[in-house]
Design a protein around this motif. Structure first.
Motif, PDB file in Angstrom:
ATOM      1  N   LEU A 287     -23.896  -5.760   5.516  1.00 22.53           N
ATOM      2  CA  LEU A 287     -24.070  -4.796   4.433  1.00 22.53           C
ATOM      3  C   LEU A 287     -25.224  -3.842   4.719  1.00 22.53           C
ATOM      4  O   LEU A 287     -25.171  -2.662   4.341  1.00 22.53           O
ATOM      5  N   ALA A 288     -26.254  -4.317   5.397  1.00 21.34           N
ATOM      6  CA  ALA A 288     -27.398  -3.459   5.716  1.00 21.34           C
ATOM      7  C   ALA A 288     -26.983  -2.246   6.526  1.00 21.34           C
ATOM      8  O   ALA A 288     -27.576  -1.164   6.385  1.00 21.34           O
ATOM      9  N   ALA A 289     -25.970  -2.388   7.357  1.00 27.61           N
ATOM     10  CA  ALA A 289     -25.541  -1.301   8.245  1.00 27.61           C
ATOM     11  C   ALA A 289     -24.220  -0.673   7.823  1.00 27.61           C
ATOM     12  O   ALA A 289     -23.709   0.205   8.531  1.00 27.61           O
ATOM     13  N   GLU A 290     -23.664  -1.086   6.689  1.00 26.45           N
ATOM     14  CA  GLU A 290     -22.353  -0.589   6.260  1.00 26.45           C
ATOM     15  C   GLU A 290     -22.486   0.789   5.610  1.00 26.45           C
ATOM     16  O   GLU A 290     -23.054   0.923   4.530  1.00 26.45           O
ATOM     17  N   PRO A 291     -21.962   1.845   6.243  1.00 29.49           N
ATOM     18  CA  PRO A 291     -22.158   3.189   5.693  1.00 29.49           C
ATOM     19  C   PRO A 291     -21.248   3.531   4.517  1.00 29.49           C
ATOM     20  O   PRO A 291     -21.504   4.486   3.794  1.00 29.49           O
ATOM     21  N   SER A 292     -20.190   2.764   4.305  1.00 25.12           N
ATOM     22  CA  SER A 292     -19.227   3.120   3.267  1.00 25.12           C
ATOM     23  C   SER A 292     -19.573   2.537   1.905  1.00 25.12           C
ATOM     24  O   SER A 292     -18.927   2.867   0.907  1.00 25.12           O
ATOM     25  N   ILE A 293     -20.568   1.664   1.841  1.00 23.94           N
ATOM     26  CA  ILE A 293     -20.972   1.044   0.577  1.00 23.94           C
ATOM     27  C   ILE A 293     -22.461   1.300   0.360  1.00 23.94           C
ATOM     28  O   ILE A 293     -23.271   1.090   1.262  1.00 23.94           O
ATOM     29  N   HIS A 294     -22.805   1.750  -0.819  1.00 28.77           N
ATOM     30  CA  HIS A 294     -24.196   2.041  -1.153  1.00 28.77           C
ATOM     31  C   HIS A 294     -24.748   0.897  -1.999  1.00 28.77           C
ATOM     32  O   HIS A 294     -24.116   0.452  -2.954  1.00 28.77           O
ATOM     33  N   TRP A 295     -25.957   0.462  -1.663  1.00 33.09           N
ATOM     34  CA  TRP A 295     -26.575  -0.671  -2.351  1.00 33.09           C
ATOM     35  C   TRP A 295     -27.955  -0.256  -2.835  1.00 33.09           C
ATOM     36  O   TRP A 295     -28.780   0.243  -2.067  1.00 33.09           O
ATOM     37  N   VAL A 296     -28.201  -0.469  -4.136  1.00 36.58           N
ATOM     38  CA  VAL A 296     -29.506  -0.234  -4.742  1.00 36.58           C
ATOM     39  C   VAL A 296     -30.018  -1.568  -5.262  1.00 36.58           C
ATOM     40  O   VAL A 296     -29.295  -2.290  -5.968  1.00 36.58           O
ATOM     41  N   ASP A 297     -31.256  -1.918  -4.921  1.00 35.36           N
ATOM     42  CA  ASP A 297     -31.867  -3.168  -5.362  1.00 35.36           C
ATOM     43  C   ASP A 297     -33.090  -2.849  -6.210  1.00 35.36           C
ATOM     44  O   ASP A 297     -34.047  -2.236  -5.723  1.00 35.36           O
ATOM     45  N   CYS A 298     -33.057  -3.246  -7.494  1.00 32.46           N
ATOM     46  CA  CYS A 298     -34.146  -2.949  -8.421  1.00 32.46           C
ATOM     47  C   CYS A 298     -34.971  -4.208  -8.667  1.00 32.46           C
ATOM     48  O   CYS A 298     -34.417  -5.265  -8.999  1.00 32.46           O
ATOM     49  N   GLN A 299     -36.287  -4.083  -8.540  1.00 34.12           N
ATOM     50  CA  GLN A 299     -37.206  -5.207  -8.642  1.00 34.12           C
ATOM     51  C   GLN A 299     -38.355  -4.833  -9.574  1.00 34.12           C
ATOM     52  O   GLN A 299     -38.671  -3.661  -9.747  1.00 34.12           O
ATOM     53  N   SER A 300     -38.990  -5.851 -10.150  1.00 32.81           N
ATOM     54  CA  SER A 300     -40.161  -5.606 -10.985  1.00 32.81           C
ATOM     55  C   SER A 300     -41.213  -6.678 -10.752  1.00 32.81           C
ATOM     56  O   SER A 300     -40.899  -7.874 -10.732  1.00 32.81           O
ATOM     57  N   ARG A 301     -42.440  -6.267 -10.606  1.00 35.28           N
ATOM     58  CA  ARG A 301     -43.544  -7.208 -10.405  1.00 35.28           C
ATOM     59  C   ARG A 301     -43.708  -8.123 -11.607  1.00 35.28           C
ATOM     60  O   ARG A 301     -44.087  -9.293 -11.476  1.00 35.28           O
ATOM     61  N   LYS A 302     -43.417  -7.643 -12.789  1.00 32.99           N
ATOM     62  CA  LYS A 302     -43.662  -8.421 -14.003  1.00 32.99           C
ATOM     63  C   LYS A 302     -42.652  -9.552 -14.184  1.00 32.99           C
ATOM     64  O   LYS A 302     -42.913 -10.496 -14.944  1.00 32.99           O
ATOM     65  N   ASP A 303     -41.536  -9.503 -13.489  1.00 28.19           N
ATOM     66  CA  ASP A 303     -40.483 -10.508 -13.643  1.00 28.19           C
ATOM     67  C   ASP A 303     -40.697 -11.636 -12.637  1.00 28.19           C
ATOM     68  O   ASP A 303     -40.487 -11.448 -11.434  1.00 28.19           O
ATOM     69  N   VAL A 304     -41.072 -12.828 -13.123  1.00 25.00           N
ATOM     70  CA  VAL A 304     -41.318 -13.951 -12.219  1.00 25.00           C
ATOM     71  C   VAL A 304     -40.024 -14.527 -11.664  1.00 25.00           C
ATOM     72  O   VAL A 304     -40.045 -15.337 -10.728  1.00 25.00           O
ATOM     73  N   MET A 305     -38.886 -14.128 -12.211  1.00 23.36           N
ATOM     74  CA  MET A 305     -37.618 -14.697 -11.793  1.00 23.36           C
ATOM     75  C   MET A 305     -36.913 -13.863 -10.728  1.00 23.36           C
ATOM     76  O   MET A 305     -35.791 -14.196 -10.328  1.00 23.36           O
ATOM     77  N   ASN A 306     -37.540 -12.780 -10.291  1.00 23.73           N
ATOM     78  CA  ASN A 306     -37.015 -12.038  -9.146  1.00 23.73           C
ATOM     79  C   ASN A 306     -38.083 -11.998  -8.054  1.00 23.73           C
ATOM     80  O   ASN A 306     -39.206 -12.468  -8.234  1.00 23.73           O
ATOM     81  N   PHE A 307     -37.714 -11.499  -6.893  1.00 22.33           N
ATOM     82  CA  PHE A 307     -38.666 -11.388  -5.785  1.00 22.33           C
ATOM     83  C   PHE A 307     -39.192  -9.959  -5.733  1.00 22.33           C
ATOM     84  O   PHE A 307     -38.412  -9.001  -5.673  1.00 22.33           O
ATOM     85  N   TYR A 308     -40.527  -9.832  -5.776  1.00 20.63           N
ATOM     86  CA  TYR A 308     -41.166  -8.528  -5.728  1.00 20.63           C
ATOM     87  C   TYR A 308     -42.541  -8.669  -5.085  1.00 20.63           C
ATOM     88  O   TYR A 308     -43.300  -9.596  -5.441  1.00 20.63           O
TER      89      TYR A 308
END
Length: 415
Positions: A287-308
């Motif tokens: 997926l990192a190199a797949e040009p036909s699919i666009h990926w957006v990853d949203c993160q927040s420092r305040k959220d302890v349940m995601n990685f940021y």
């Protein structure tokens, strides 16, 4: 491009509340969104063909745009509720065994290095269990001392104290669950471990079906864009569905609507860091190199349940060099989204913070879940031009016209 039709495929995380409660939250938050921006929104009732998925439509009208969104809600609650019906002893012993293995195989250390707050969060159930076990042990010890003082032999005292300890611990876990969520979070850990180790054929079968549904949707849809949204554990589940669809049809991102992956509040490393997850890391690499699919990853420092802050590709030790296309990483500042008078109370509740990713803003911002679902801009344009996106949402007519003209101008050197 002004989006007139959009198709959202929402992949929830490990949440037993399911369709009815999610839809009520969605409808309530949609009203707040419409009030914040002065929009007209009409949402339909959910239609469910079976227990796997449900869908509804949203018609949204702004001052110079109108969109129709089909919203598909992929369902796991039947599988999750079955997990939560396990006996307490089974949940506790399996979760403890997994936690010990995370320590000894170095995964917990990797969590800490990637985001110490998540490492603390994933250790929280074991901390609560330890505190409740100490309280139960103290009571059982006093009980045993009382029996010994009464002259009863150890042959009776020890089994009686052990039985009391187990009964008290089970009672505390059950009575305090609505406040601590200890058993629920342990079940989440067990599921993730089992899923990564291919021990959940029920989930694998549903992912396979969702992937086939996605292929059929892309082939038949008249939408301007199709967005697979993964929240929380839905981040890795959504990625798995999308990549399985790409395996079924390698041309899926090259025909019809633009195909997007949006991960919000994601925790990909809980699968990706496990030694057994070679296949998952291979899909990340593709997926990192797949040009036909666009990926957006949203993160927040305040959220302890995601990685940021976390790069989902480099953070997994993956390097595709100049071929890299994905993801675009977006930092979300909840302080800019929540009203100042509410922020201090908001920040103290980690589940509330985690769900802000899919709730209405209290202040206009370039990150707005409902604008991504119902607004007139493509996901790519929204995050490539955040100030312009905000101007279209909040500006006066002249400001909006200028913002639209900036978006619609072709790049320099393109006729």
């Amino acid at each position: 491009m002004r989006v007139k039709r959009r198709h959202i495929i929402y992949v929830q995380g490990y949440d037993p509340r399911g369709l009815a409660q999610y839809y009520r939250m969605f409808r309530s938050e949609l009203r707040k969104f419409a009030a914040l921006y002065g929009l007209t929104c009409k949402v339909g009732r959910p239609a469910a063909d079976d227990a796997r998925a449900a869908s509804w439509t949203i018609d949204t009208q702004g001052p110079d745009w109108q969109t129709r969104t089909r919203y598909d809600f992929l369902r796991w609650e039947d599988l999750i509720k079955a997990d939560l019906e396990w006996p307490i002893w089974r949940t506790v012993t399996q979760a403890l065994g997994i936690y010990i293995r995370l320590i000894f195989n170095g995964v917990l250390t990797r969590f800490r290095k990637a985001h110490w707050r998540f490492a603390a969060f994933i250790s929280y159930p074991e901390f609560v269990l330890t505190m409740e076990a100490l309280l139960s042990l103290g009571a059982a010890t006093l009980f045993a001392a009382g029996l010994r003082f009464a002259g009863l032999p150890l042959l009776i005292t020890l089994p009686a104290a052990a039985a009391l300890f187990i009964a008290l611990l089970g009672t505390l876990l059950k009575l305090l669950e609505s406040r601590t969520y200890t058993l629920y979070l342990m079940s989440d850990t067990i599921f993730t471990w089992q899923y990564a180790h291919r021990q959940r054929p029920d989930w694998d079968q549903r992912i396979e079906q969702f992937a086939r549904d996605l292929v059929a949707t892309v082939r038949s849809s008249d939408a301007d864009e199709i967005v697979v949204v993964g929240h929380s554990s839905g981040s890795f589940l959504g990625l798995e569905i999308l990549m399985r669809a790409l395996e079924l049809d390698p041309e899926i991102g090259r025909r019809g609507p633009r195909l997007m992956l949006l991960t919000i509040g994601g925790n990909l490393p809980i699968v990706g860091f496990l030694p057994v997850s070679d296949g998952f890391r291979a899909r990340l690499k593709r997926l990192a190199a797949e040009p036909s699919i666009h990926w957006v990853d949203c993160q927040s420092r305040k959220d302890v349940m995601n990685f940021y802050p976390f790069d989902p590709i480099a953070g997994h030790g993956i390097d595709v060099g100049a071929a890299r296309r994905n993801p675009k990483i977006v930092n979300v500042r909840f302080r800019d989204i929540i009203a100042p008078e509410n922020y201090n109370a908001f920040r103290r509740h980690f589940f509330r913070v985690h769900f802000q990713f899919v709730m209405a803003n209290e202040q206009p911002n370039a990150y707005d879940f409902f604008m991504m679902v119902c607004g007139p801009l493509t996901l790519c344009d929204r995050f490539a031009h955040p100030a312009t996106a905000l101007a279209i949402a909040t500006g006066d007519p002249a400001t909006r016209d200028q913002a639209w003209s900036e978006l619609e101008e072709p790049p320099i050197g393109v006729a």
